[in-house]
Design a protein around this motif. Structure first.
Motif, PDB file in Angstrom:
ATOM      1  N   ASP A 294     -54.693 -17.803   1.766  1.00 14.00           N
ATOM      2  CA  ASP A 294     -54.514 -19.251   2.101  1.00 14.00           C
ATOM      3  C   ASP A 294     -55.881 -20.016   2.264  1.00 14.00           C
ATOM      4  O   ASP A 294     -56.112 -21.025   2.099  1.00 14.00           O
ATOM      5  CB  ASP A 294     -53.718 -19.090   3.273  1.00 14.00           C
ATOM      6  N   ALA A 295     -56.921 -19.102   2.946  1.00  8.17           N
ATOM      7  CA  ALA A 295     -58.155 -19.695   3.385  1.00  8.17           C
ATOM      8  C   ALA A 295     -59.014 -20.236   1.913  1.00  8.17           C
ATOM      9  O   ALA A 295     -59.404 -21.193   1.844  1.00  8.17           O
ATOM     10  CB  ALA A 295     -58.929 -18.706   4.151  1.00  8.17           C
TER      11      ALA A 295
ATOM     12  N   ALA B 234     -56.905 -13.220  -5.663  1.00 13.73           N
ATOM     13  CA  ALA B 234     -55.304 -13.080  -6.125  1.00 13.73           C
ATOM     14  C   ALA B 234     -55.277 -12.133  -6.788  1.00 13.73           C
ATOM     15  O   ALA B 234     -54.149 -11.205  -6.817  1.00 13.73           O
ATOM     16  CB  ALA B 234     -55.056 -14.365  -6.748  1.00 13.73           C
ATOM     17  N   LYS B 235     -56.011 -11.669  -7.884  1.00 14.67           N
ATOM     18  CA  LYS B 235     -55.789 -10.600  -8.885  1.00 14.67           C
ATOM     19  C   LYS B 235     -56.167  -9.208  -7.911  1.00 14.67           C
ATOM     20  O   LYS B 235     -55.588  -8.427  -8.467  1.00 14.67           O
ATOM     21  CB  LYS B 235     -56.749 -10.868 -10.162  1.00 14.67           C
ATOM     22  N   PHE B 236     -57.245  -9.445  -6.983  1.00 13.33           N
ATOM     23  CA  PHE B 236     -57.445  -8.164  -6.650  1.00 13.33           C
ATOM     24  C   PHE B 236     -56.399  -7.844  -5.516  1.00 13.33           C
ATOM     25  O   PHE B 236     -56.136  -6.663  -5.439  1.00 13.33           O
ATOM     26  CB  PHE B 236     -58.770  -8.326  -5.600  1.00 13.33           C
TER      27      PHE B 236
ATOM     28  N   ARG C 286     -50.112 -26.639  -6.062  1.00 17.95           N
ATOM     29  CA  ARG C 286     -48.978 -27.422  -5.544  1.00 17.95           C
ATOM     30  C   ARG C 286     -48.685 -27.344  -4.093  1.00 17.95           C
ATOM     31  O   ARG C 286     -48.437 -28.331  -3.514  1.00 17.95           O
ATOM     32  CB  ARG C 286     -47.673 -26.970  -6.398  1.00 17.95           C
ATOM     33  N   ASP C 287     -48.804 -25.991  -3.467  1.00 15.87           N
ATOM     34  CA  ASP C 287     -48.399 -25.938  -2.242  1.00 15.87           C
ATOM     35  C   ASP C 287     -49.585 -26.204  -1.272  1.00 15.87           C
ATOM     36  O   ASP C 287     -49.793 -26.540  -0.168  1.00 15.87           O
ATOM     37  CB  ASP C 287     -47.881 -24.434  -1.986  1.00 15.87           C
ATOM     38  N   SER C 288     -50.711 -25.621  -2.078  1.00 14.77           N
ATOM     39  CA  SER C 288     -51.982 -25.712  -1.126  1.00 14.77           C
ATOM     40  C   SER C 288     -52.458 -26.974  -0.866  1.00 14.77           C
ATOM     41  O   SER C 288     -52.855 -27.298   0.211  1.00 14.77           O
ATOM     42  CB  SER C 288     -53.013 -24.861  -1.807  1.00 14.77           C
ATOM     43  N   MET C 289     -52.153 -27.929  -1.586  1.00 15.85           N
ATOM     44  CA  MET C 289     -52.696 -29.320  -1.718  1.00 15.85           C
ATOM     45  C   MET C 289     -51.896 -30.173  -0.614  1.00 15.85           C
ATOM     46  O   MET C 289     -52.571 -30.530   0.214  1.00 15.85           O
ATOM     47  CB  MET C 289     -52.583 -30.118  -2.887  1.00 15.85           C
ATOM     48  N   ASN C 290     -50.688 -29.623  -0.541  1.00 15.42           N
ATOM     49  CA  ASN C 290     -49.908 -30.098   0.491  1.00 15.42           C
ATOM     50  C   ASN C 290     -50.347 -30.052   1.904  1.00 15.42           C
ATOM     51  O   ASN C 290     -50.414 -30.599   2.896  1.00 15.42           O
ATOM     52  CB  ASN C 290     -48.452 -29.752   0.471  1.00 15.42           C
ATOM     53  N   THR C 291     -50.609 -28.249   2.125  1.00 14.79           N
ATOM     54  CA  THR C 291     -51.362 -28.007   3.165  1.00 14.79           C
ATOM     55  C   THR C 291     -52.474 -28.608   3.652  1.00 14.79           C
ATOM     56  O   THR C 291     -52.759 -29.084   4.638  1.00 14.79           O
ATOM     57  CB  THR C 291     -51.342 -26.449   2.949  1.00 14.79           C
TER      58      THR C 291
END
Length: 689
Positions: free
Chosen positions: A537-538, A588-590, A506-511
C-alpha cells in the motif's frame, strides 16, 4: 591584558578537554570496555529473534527452477575446456577470436542450439543467456546479437520464406550476422533513422544507401570481424507515379549480405570500419557500416508487417506508419527482457564475491579478543544487505517478466504485448541502473583486494556499464513508462479498463485522493511494518500521489509551454514516477514469490529478505511519506530501526543466501570469493608457492 590571557588559557583548556574527550570516545569505539564483548552487544541490540535455519538446496531449487540443468551443462562445458576460459589479461583482437570460438564450441560441441529456444522456449533461452553471460559477458552479448537480434529479426519480422532460407545457417553459425539499427546521429529515436532503401521496379531490387555521414550505422555488434549478413533498418522509399516522386513508407528491416560467404571479403558498395577498443565488452566486434548503392533482391525485405509487390505496390495489414513501426519494435522487445534478466545475473555474481569476502575478511574487534569479520560492522551491512535483498527482488521480478514474454510469444494477446513492452522498458532501466551503482559499492566493500583485476569487479563494472544504454537508453525507457502511466490515469477517469500491470491504480488512486488515515499513520508495531499489505500500500500510494501531481503539473504547463515544453519542465518528476511504479511492481512480484514458496525454511528466509527490501525502500524515500503525513514521526523512526535490525538478521544468513545462487567457484572465478582456501588461492595467483 591579564584578563585576555586568562580567557585565552581558559579557551585552550576547554579545547584540550574537548579533544581529550573525542580521543577517549574514539578509543572506546576501537577498544570497547572489556566486560562488554562484541557478541554481548549484538545480543543485547538484536535479542528479538534468532538466526534462521535455511535449507539452501530448497531455496536454490525454488529460485533456479526447471532450467537449472541447461545452465549446469553450460558451466560444466566451459569448466572442462580451460582453453575457452577468458584470461584476466587479453588483447582486443584475441578476445574477439576467443569469444567466437566460445560460441562455436557452445553450439557445435556442447550442442546448445539457442535459436531453437528463441522460437520455441524463450524462458529456456534466457536461462542459457544468463549462464553464458556469467562465463563471459562479451560471450553473452555476442550470443544475443547472433540469436536475439539478427536471428530474432529474421524470425519475428520476416515470413516463412525467410525462415526457410536462413534458419539453419543462423542456428549453426554458418550465417553470423548483425543488427544494424543505430546510426551515428540516431539511437533511441529509431523513427528518425536516415538510411534509405529505395525500390527499383526495373530490376526488382532495393537500393540501400547511406545518404550522409550521420546515417552511418554505428556500434553494430558482429560487424567489424565476423558478420556475413546484417538486418538493416532503413526508410522504405517507393515510386509515387501519381505525384511523380517517391513515397516514404517509414522504417523497415532488410537483410543485406555484407561479406562474401567463401572469401569473407567485404562486398562491393559496403564499407566496414572497426569501432575500436571500448570501455568494456571487447570480445564483441562492434563496427560501423556505410552503404553506397548496394542492391538487394526484393525478397530481402522482412515483410511480416508490410510488403512490396513486383510492380512497386505497398500492402500491409496495419493502417499507418506508426502502427507498423510499433508492431516492428514490439517484436524486438526480447532484447530488453534479456538485458534486465542478464543484469540480475551480474548483480548475483558481484554480490556473491563481495559478501563471501566480507565474511572472510577480519578487521579490528574487542580488546584482547579475535578480530571480527567486516560484515559484522553495521556500516558494511548497510552497504550490502539491502543490495542482497534487491538482488532477490529483481530475480523474481525479471523471472516473471520472462514468463510473461513467453506467454506473449505464444498468444500474441494485445494487452499482454502492451504489458510486456512497458514492464521490459521499466525493469531494464531500473535494474541495470541499480546494478551499475552496486558494482562500485561491491568493489569498495572489498577494499584494496576489490581493485585487483583477478577479483573481477573492474571487468564486471566495465562490461555491464553499457547495459544502461543499449536496447534503449534508460532515461528514454523510463519516460515511456511514465507516458504509459499517464494514459492509464486518463483511462481511469474516463471509465476505461486498466491494463494488467496498472490494475492497482484503480483502488490506490481512490485512496490517494482521500486524506491519509491518521490512525494507521502512527502504527509502529513490527507485525504491522512487516505486513505485506502495509508495504505494498505504501509503495502504491507513493506512485499514485506522484502520478496525480505530475498530471496536474503537465496540465498547468501545457498552455504556456506546449506539450513538449511541459513534458521537459516535469521530466525529473516523470522519471521519479516511473521508478516508483517499477518498485511497486518488483515488490508485488517478490511478495507473490514468498507466498508461493513451498519450503517453510526457504519461505521464512525470503520473507525476511522481502521485508528488508520493502522497508529499506520506504526509509530511503521517507521524506515523501512524511510530507503528506502518510507516516508519522514515530512510525518513521520505527521503520528505520526495524530496517537496521532486518539488515543484521539478513547478515546472519548472508552465506546461505548467496550460496542459493548456486554459482560454482569456476564461474565466480574471483579468488577472494572461493568457498574454501580463498587466501591461499589468491597468494598462489600472484606467484607464492
Amino acid at each position: 591584558m591579564q584578563t585576555l590571557n586568562s580567557k585565552s588559557k581558559s579557551n585552550n583548556n576547554e579545547s584540550n578537554s574537548d579533544a581529550e574527550r573525542r580521543i577517549e570516545r574514539l578509543s572506546l569505539h576501537l577498544n570497547p570496555i572489556p566486560h562488554l564483548s562484541w557478541n554481548n552487544i549484538e545480543m543485547e541490540n538484536c535479542s528479538r529473534g534468532k538466526k534462521l535455519i535455511v535449507d539452501t538446496n530448497s531455496l536454490s531449487g525454488y529460485m533456479r527452477g526447471k532450467h537449472r540443468e541447461i545452465q549446469e551443462k553450460i558451466f560444466d562445458y566451459f569448466n572442462a575446456n580451460p582453453h575457452l576460459q577468458t584470461p584476466i589479461e587479453i588483447s582486443k583482437d584475441n578476445h574477439r577470436e576467443l569469444c567466437m570460438n566460445q560460441l562455436l564450441g557452445l553450439v557445435r560441441e556442447a550442442g546448445v542450439k539457442p535459436l531453437h529456444y528463441v522460437v520455441n522456449d524463450p524462458a529456456k533461452y534466457f536461462a542459457i543467456l544468463e549462464a553464458v553471460g556469467s562465463v563471459d559477458m562479451s560471450l553473452g552479448i555476442k550470443m544475443g546479437v547472433q540469436y536475439s537480434l539478427w536471428g530474432g529479426s529474421v524470425i519475428n519480422l520476416g515470413t516463412q520464406k525467410h525462415k526457410d532460407k536462413y534458419y539453419d545457417g543462423i542456428d549453426n553459425l554458418d550465417y553470423p550476422g548483425c543488427f544494424a539499427m543505430t546510426e551515428l546521429h540516431h539511437g533511441s529515436n529509431v523513427q528518425g533513422l536516415q538510411t534509405l532503401a529505395t525500390f527499383d521496379p526495373i530490376t526488382d531490387e532495393f537500393i540501400i544507401d547511406t545518404p550522409n555521414d550521420g546515417a552511418i550505422k554505428w556500434w553494430i555488434g558482429n560487424a567489424a570481424v565476423h558478420g556475413k549478413f546484417a538486418t538493416v533498418f532503413a526508410r522504405l522509399k517507393l515510386p509515387n507515379y501519381d505525384a511523380k516522386g517517391v513515397s516514404d513508407m517509414g522504417v523497415h528491416a532488410f537483410i543485406v549480405p555484407i561479406r562474401d560467404m567463401k572469401t569473407h571479403q567485404t562486398l562491393p558498395g559496403i564499407e566496414i570500419h572497426d569501432c575500436g577498443h571500448k570501455v568494456g565488452l571487447n570480445g564483441v566486434d562492434n563496427g560501423a557500416l556505410r552503404f553506397r548503392s548496394v542492391r538487394i533482391p526484393r525478397d530481402n525485405l522482412l515483410n511480416r508487417f508490410g510488403d512490396v509487390s513486383r510492380d512497386g505496390k505497398y500492402t500491409s495489414t496495419l493502417p499507418s506508419v506508426n502502427k507498423r513501426f510499433g508492431a516492428t519494435l514490439g517484436e524486438l522487445v526480447g532484447g530488453r527482457v534479456g538485458l534486465a534478466y542478464s543484469s540480475v545475473s551480474v548483480l548475483k555474481v558481484s554480490a556473491t564475491i563481495a559478501i563471501r569476502y566480507s565474511l572472510l575478511r577480519q578487521q579490528f574487534g574487542p580488546r584482547d579478543q579475535p578480530e571480527v569479520t567486516i560484515l559484522d560492522y553495521q556500516s558494511h551491512q548497510h552497504k550490502l544487505m539491502p543490495m542482497l535483498a534487491s538482488t532477490y527482488a529483481f530475480h523474481f521480478a525479471t523471472t516473471n517478466l520472462v514468463e510473461k514474454y513467453a506467454q506473449m510469444k505464444k498468444s500474441h494477446d494485445e494487452e499482454l504485448v502492451a504489458d510486456v513492452h512497458a514492464l521490459s522498458a521499466g525493469l531494464k532501466a531500473y535494474v541495470t541502473s541499480y546494478t551499475a551503482k552496486s558494482l562500485s559499492i561491491c568493489r569498495e566493500a572489498c577494499g584494496g583486494h576489490g581493485y585487483a583485476a583477478v577479483n573481477r569487479f573492474g571487468s564486471l563494472r566495465n562490461d555491464h556499464d553499457i547495459f544502461q544504454t543499449f536496447e534503449g537508453d534508460n532515461t528514454v525507457l523510463l519516460q515511456q513508462v511514465a507516458a504509459d502511466l499517464l494514459k492509464q490515469y486518463q483511462r481511469k477517469f474516463q471509465g476505461g479498463t486498466l491494463a494488467v500491470t496498472w490494475n492497482y491504480l484503480r483502488d490506490s488512486m481512490n485512496t490517494y485522493l482521500s486524506q491519509p488515515n491518521p490512525v494507521t499513520a502512527r502504527w509502529e508495531g513490527e507485525d504491522h511494518l512487516r505486513d505485506p499489505k502495509f508495504q505494498l500500500d505504501a509503495f502504491r500510494y507513493r506512485t499514485s500521489r506522484l502520478l496525480h501531481s505530475v498530471a496536474v503539473r503537465l496540465r498547468k504547463h501545457s498552455k504556456p509551454l506546449g506539450d513538449f515544453g511541459a513534458w521537459n519542465r516535469c521530466l525529473n518528476h516523470l522519471l521519479t514516477l516511473a521508478e516508483s511504479h517499477i518498485e511497486s511492481v518488483i515488490l508485488a512480484k517478490f511478495i507473490e514469490a514468498v507466498q508461493s514458496c513451498p519450503d517453510a525454511s526457504a519461505q521464512a528466509a525470503l520473507k525476511l529478505v522481502c521485508d528488508l527490501y520493502a522497508l529499506d525502500r520506504i526509509w530511503n524515500d521517507i521524506g515523501t511519506y512524511r510530507n503528506v503525513d502518510y507516516v508519522a514521526p514515530n512510525k518513521a523512526k520505527a521503520i528505520h530501526k526495524l530496517s537496521e535490525y532486518l539488515s543484521f538478521q539478513v547478515r546472519n544468513i548472508a552465506k546461505e543466501l548467496v550460496d542459493a545462487f548456486d554459482l560454482p567457484d569456476h564461474v565466480t572465478r574471483a579468488p577472494i570469493a572461493k568457498q574454501s582456501g580463498a587466501y591461499s588461492q589468491y597468494t598462489q595467483f600472484v606467484g607464492f608457492q
